[in-house]
Design a protein around this motif. Structure first.
Motif, PDB file in Angstrom:
ATOM      1  N   ALA A 110       0.827  -1.269  -0.203  1.00 33.17           N
ATOM      2  CA  ALA A 110      -0.141  -0.046   0.020  1.00 33.17           C
ATOM      3  C   ALA A 110       0.850   1.371  -0.042  1.00 33.17           C
ATOM      4  CB  ALA A 110      -0.700   0.017   1.185  1.00 33.17           C
ATOM      5  N   VAL A 111       1.832   1.242   0.910  1.00 34.92           N
ATOM      6  CA  VAL A 111       2.921   2.366   0.850  1.00 34.92           C
ATOM      7  C   VAL A 111       3.668   2.692  -0.476  1.00 34.92           C
ATOM      8  CG1 VAL A 111       4.917   3.334   1.857  1.00 34.92           C
ATOM      9  CG2 VAL A 111       3.131   2.525   3.235  1.00 34.92           C
ATOM     10  N   GLU A 112       4.088   1.549  -1.177  1.00 28.67           N
ATOM     11  CA  GLU A 112       4.616   1.676  -2.524  1.00 28.67           C
ATOM     12  C   GLU A 112       3.665   2.414  -3.380  1.00 28.67           C
ATOM     13  OE1 GLU A 112       5.999  -2.377  -3.152  1.00 28.67           O
ATOM     14  OE2 GLU A 112       7.835  -2.006  -1.960  1.00 28.67           O
ATOM     15  N   LYS A 113       2.252   2.143  -3.459  1.00 24.92           N
ATOM     16  CA  LYS A 113       1.347   2.774  -4.271  1.00 24.92           C
ATOM     17  C   LYS A 113       1.334   4.149  -4.003  1.00 24.92           C
ATOM     18  CE  LYS A 113      -2.205  -1.094  -4.836  1.00 24.92           C
ATOM     19  NZ  LYS A 113      -3.532  -1.287  -4.619  1.00 24.92           N
ATOM     20  N   ALA A 114       1.147   4.646  -2.675  1.00 25.89           N
ATOM     21  CA  ALA A 114       1.288   5.839  -2.377  1.00 25.89           C
ATOM     22  C   ALA A 114       2.436   6.697  -2.867  1.00 25.89           C
ATOM     23  CB  ALA A 114       0.969   6.155  -0.720  1.00 25.89           C
ATOM     24  N   ILE A 115       3.557   6.075  -2.567  1.00 18.16           N
ATOM     25  CA  ILE A 115       4.754   6.814  -3.340  1.00 18.16           C
ATOM     26  C   ILE A 115       4.846   7.040  -4.686  1.00 18.16           C
ATOM     27  CG2 ILE A 115       7.231   6.609  -3.248  1.00 18.16           C
ATOM     28  CD1 ILE A 115       7.174   5.238  -0.568  1.00 18.16           C
ATOM     29  N   GLU A 116       4.333   5.829  -5.280  1.00 14.38           N
ATOM     30  CA  GLU A 116       4.444   6.176  -7.009  1.00 14.38           C
ATOM     31  C   GLU A 116       3.297   6.872  -7.338  1.00 14.38           C
ATOM     32  OE1 GLU A 116       4.343   2.569 -10.437  1.00 14.38           O
ATOM     33  OE2 GLU A 116       3.363   2.072  -8.700  1.00 14.38           O
ATOM     34  N   TYR A 117       2.173   6.894  -6.866  1.00 16.43           N
ATOM     35  CA  TYR A 117       1.243   7.779  -7.358  1.00 16.43           C
ATOM     36  C   TYR A 117       1.506   9.322  -6.874  1.00 16.43           C
ATOM     37  CZ  TYR A 117      -3.374   9.809  -8.048  1.00 16.43           C
ATOM     38  OH  TYR A 117      -4.462  10.553  -8.437  1.00 16.43           O
ATOM     39  N   HIS A 118       2.240   9.531  -5.960  1.00 13.09           N
ATOM     40  CA  HIS A 118       2.638  10.622  -5.458  1.00 13.09           C
ATOM     41  C   HIS A 118       3.759  11.402  -6.366  1.00 13.09           C
ATOM     42  CE1 HIS A 118       3.830  14.289  -2.652  1.00 13.09           C
ATOM     43  NE2 HIS A 118       5.100  13.981  -3.081  1.00 13.09           N
ATOM     44  N   ARG A 119       4.680  10.479  -6.949  1.00  9.08           N
ATOM     45  CA  ARG A 119       5.562  10.681  -7.821  1.00  9.08           C
ATOM     46  C   ARG A 119       4.946  11.062  -9.174  1.00  9.08           C
ATOM     47  NH1 ARG A 119       9.851   6.092  -6.347  1.00  9.08           N
ATOM     48  NH2 ARG A 119      11.146   7.026  -4.565  1.00  9.08           N
ATOM     49  N   TYR A 120       4.011  10.343  -9.385  1.00 10.70           N
ATOM     50  CA  TYR A 120       3.103  10.448 -10.651  1.00 10.70           C
ATOM     51  C   TYR A 120       2.587  11.725 -10.862  1.00 10.70           C
ATOM     52  CZ  TYR A 120      -0.651   9.951 -13.951  1.00 10.70           C
ATOM     53  OH  TYR A 120      -1.660  10.323 -15.117  1.00 10.70           O
ATOM     54  N   LYS A 121       1.790  12.242  -9.588  1.00 12.35           N
ATOM     55  CA  LYS A 121       1.171  13.563  -9.563  1.00 12.35           C
ATOM     56  C   LYS A 121       1.986  14.900  -9.569  1.00 12.35           C
ATOM     57  CE  LYS A 121      -2.842  13.935  -9.240  1.00 12.35           C
ATOM     58  NZ  LYS A 121      -3.923  14.163 -10.252  1.00 12.35           N
ATOM     59  N   THR A 122       3.289  14.522  -8.911  1.00 15.81           N
ATOM     60  CA  THR A 122       4.261  15.607  -8.636  1.00 15.81           C
ATOM     61  C   THR A 122       5.120  15.796  -9.818  1.00 15.81           C
ATOM     62  OG1 THR A 122       5.457  14.732  -7.195  1.00 15.81           O
ATOM     63  CG2 THR A 122       3.738  15.937  -6.283  1.00 15.81           C
ATOM     64  N   LYS A 123       5.225  15.166 -10.669  1.00 16.48           N
ATOM     65  CA  LYS A 123       6.452  15.228 -11.670  1.00 16.48           C
ATOM     66  C   LYS A 123       5.978  16.259 -12.705  1.00 16.48           C
ATOM     67  CE  LYS A 123       7.433  11.148 -13.545  1.00 16.48           C
ATOM     68  NZ  LYS A 123       7.488   9.994 -14.391  1.00 16.48           N
ATOM     69  N   PRO A 124       7.062  16.947 -12.970  1.00 19.31           N
ATOM     70  CA  PRO A 124       6.992  18.431 -13.724  1.00 19.31           C
ATOM     71  C   PRO A 124       6.153  17.953 -15.169  1.00 19.31           C
ATOM     72  CG  PRO A 124       9.214  18.202 -12.549  1.00 19.31           C
ATOM     73  CD  PRO A 124       8.477  16.879 -12.382  1.00 19.31           C
ATOM     74  N   THR A 125       5.371  18.954 -15.804  1.00 18.60           N
ATOM     75  CA  THR A 125       4.607  18.610 -16.691  1.00 18.60           C
ATOM     76  C   THR A 125       5.630  18.100 -17.886  1.00 18.60           C
ATOM     77  OG1 THR A 125       2.998  20.025 -16.184  1.00 18.60           O
ATOM     78  CG2 THR A 125       2.986  19.266 -18.384  1.00 18.60           C
ATOM     79  N   ASP A 126       6.658  18.784 -18.234  1.00 18.01           N
ATOM     80  CA  ASP A 126       7.468  18.662 -19.010  1.00 18.01           C
ATOM     81  C   ASP A 126       8.294  16.981 -19.306  1.00 18.01           C
ATOM     82  OD1 ASP A 126       9.149  19.100 -17.148  1.00 18.01           O
ATOM     83  OD2 ASP A 126      10.659  20.539 -18.262  1.00 18.01           O
ATOM     84  N   GLU A 127       8.063  16.355 -17.888  1.00 17.99           N
ATOM     85  CA  GLU A 127       8.740  15.150 -17.694  1.00 17.99           C
ATOM     86  C   GLU A 127       7.536  13.916 -17.832  1.00 17.99           C
ATOM     87  OE1 GLU A 127      10.958  14.964 -14.228  1.00 17.99           O
ATOM     88  OE2 GLU A 127      12.293  16.788 -14.630  1.00 17.99           O
ATOM     89  N   GLN A 128       6.528  14.430 -17.740  1.00 16.40           N
ATOM     90  CA  GLN A 128       5.495  13.352 -17.722  1.00 16.40           C
ATOM     91  C   GLN A 128       5.258  12.549 -18.983  1.00 16.40           C
ATOM     92  OE1 GLN A 128       1.713  14.950 -16.530  1.00 16.40           O
ATOM     93  NE2 GLN A 128       2.610  15.648 -14.404  1.00 16.40           N
ATOM     94  N   THR A 129       5.076  11.288 -18.782  1.00 17.29           N
ATOM     95  CA  THR A 129       4.864  10.317 -19.598  1.00 17.29           C
ATOM     96  C   THR A 129       3.568   9.738 -19.886  1.00 17.29           C
ATOM     97  OG1 THR A 129       5.590   8.379 -18.866  1.00 17.29           O
ATOM     98  CG2 THR A 129       7.218   9.730 -20.222  1.00 17.29           C
ATOM     99  N   ASP A 130       2.843   9.343 -20.962  1.00 14.04           N
ATOM    100  CA  ASP A 130       1.424   9.090 -20.888  1.00 14.04           C
ATOM    101  C   ASP A 130       1.405   7.273 -21.144  1.00 14.04           C
ATOM    102  OD1 ASP A 130       0.538  11.797 -22.864  1.00 14.04           O
ATOM    103  OD2 ASP A 130       0.119  11.463 -20.635  1.00 14.04           O
TER     104      ASP A 130
END
Length: 233
Positions: A110-130
């Motif tokens: 569960a914690v790993e899900k939270a960490i991964e989702y936090h990284r996904y949501k806070t990643k700079p727009t120019d670094e985001q992949t779809d």
């Protein structure tokens, strides 16, 4: 990156266990624990955190009502001794639900899900992949690899995401909303009830889209896509 978190549970032993588990994660900082849900809610309103561990069944207010009362909601991991949850809990988009007694391996997941989702949501727009889609299904957040999606089907207020070699994922979301989350160059709506990955279209004939293992109808509103797709071939 360090995620600030708190834990709320009317059982002191449960809080002690969670505190011990949290201490094993360098990326988590346990700010405080609360045995009283109301006091915990008041703290959260004045001190936003990244992640909340909260019991569902508590004597003063439920964990579900507590989370619903927050104007700014952190990521939430519910902890509970009960397998059945109120429908309203689904709408709170919890990261996960953990059944008591809490096993460390389950807690870690569960914690790993939270960490991964936090990284996904806070990643700079120019670094985001779809490459991934996050949805809420069976009371927890689910990550879906976009390449695994066969097609998406509307079921009134719900959608069914058909995934290759895996169980179909059911989530409470209108088709229009999920389309907004998908890259426009990779997915296309072909009917009021269907979205398909463009790369998996094998052929289009007689207003029917042939995918790898499925044939779906094309409605009048999306015939322009059919024409453009056929011209590009």
């Amino acid at each position: 990156m360090v995620l600030k978190c708190i834990a709320i549970d009317d059982e002191p032993l449960a809080l002690k266990l969670i505190a011990g588990y949290v201490a094993r994660f360098p990326l988590l900082q346990l700010v405080q624990t609360f045995e009283d849900a109301i006091t915990g809610a008041e703290f959260l309103k004045a001190n936003p955190v990244d992640l909340l561990f909260v019991d569902i069944n508590m004597p003063d207010i439920t964990g579900i009502d507590l989370v619903r009362s927050l104007d700014v909601k952190p990521m939430v991991i519910f902890t509970t001794a009960y397998k059945n949850f109120a429908y309203e809990g689904f709408e709170l988009e919890a990261i996960d639900y953990i059944l008591k007694p809490i096993d460390f391996k389950r807690f870690e997941k569960a914690v790993e899900k939270a960490i991964e989702y936090h990284r996904y949501k806070t990643k700079p727009t120019d670094e985001q992949t779809d490459e991934s889609l996050y949805v809420y299904s069976e009371y927890r957040m689910v990550k879906i690899d976009l390449n695994s999606i066969e097609y998406i089907e509307s079921m009134e207020d719900y959608i069914k995401i058909h995934v290759a070699n895996a169980k179909t994922i059911l989530t409470l979301m209108p088709l229009k909303k999920v389309l907004e989350k998908l890259p426009a160059d990779k997915f296309q709506r072909i009917h009021r009830s269907y979205i398909v990955p463009i790369s998996k279209i094998r052929s289009i004939q007689n207003r029917k889209v042939k995918l790898t293992d499925t044939e779906l109808p094309v409605s009048e509103s999306y015939l322009d896509f059919v024409r453009n797709w056929m011209k590009s071939r």
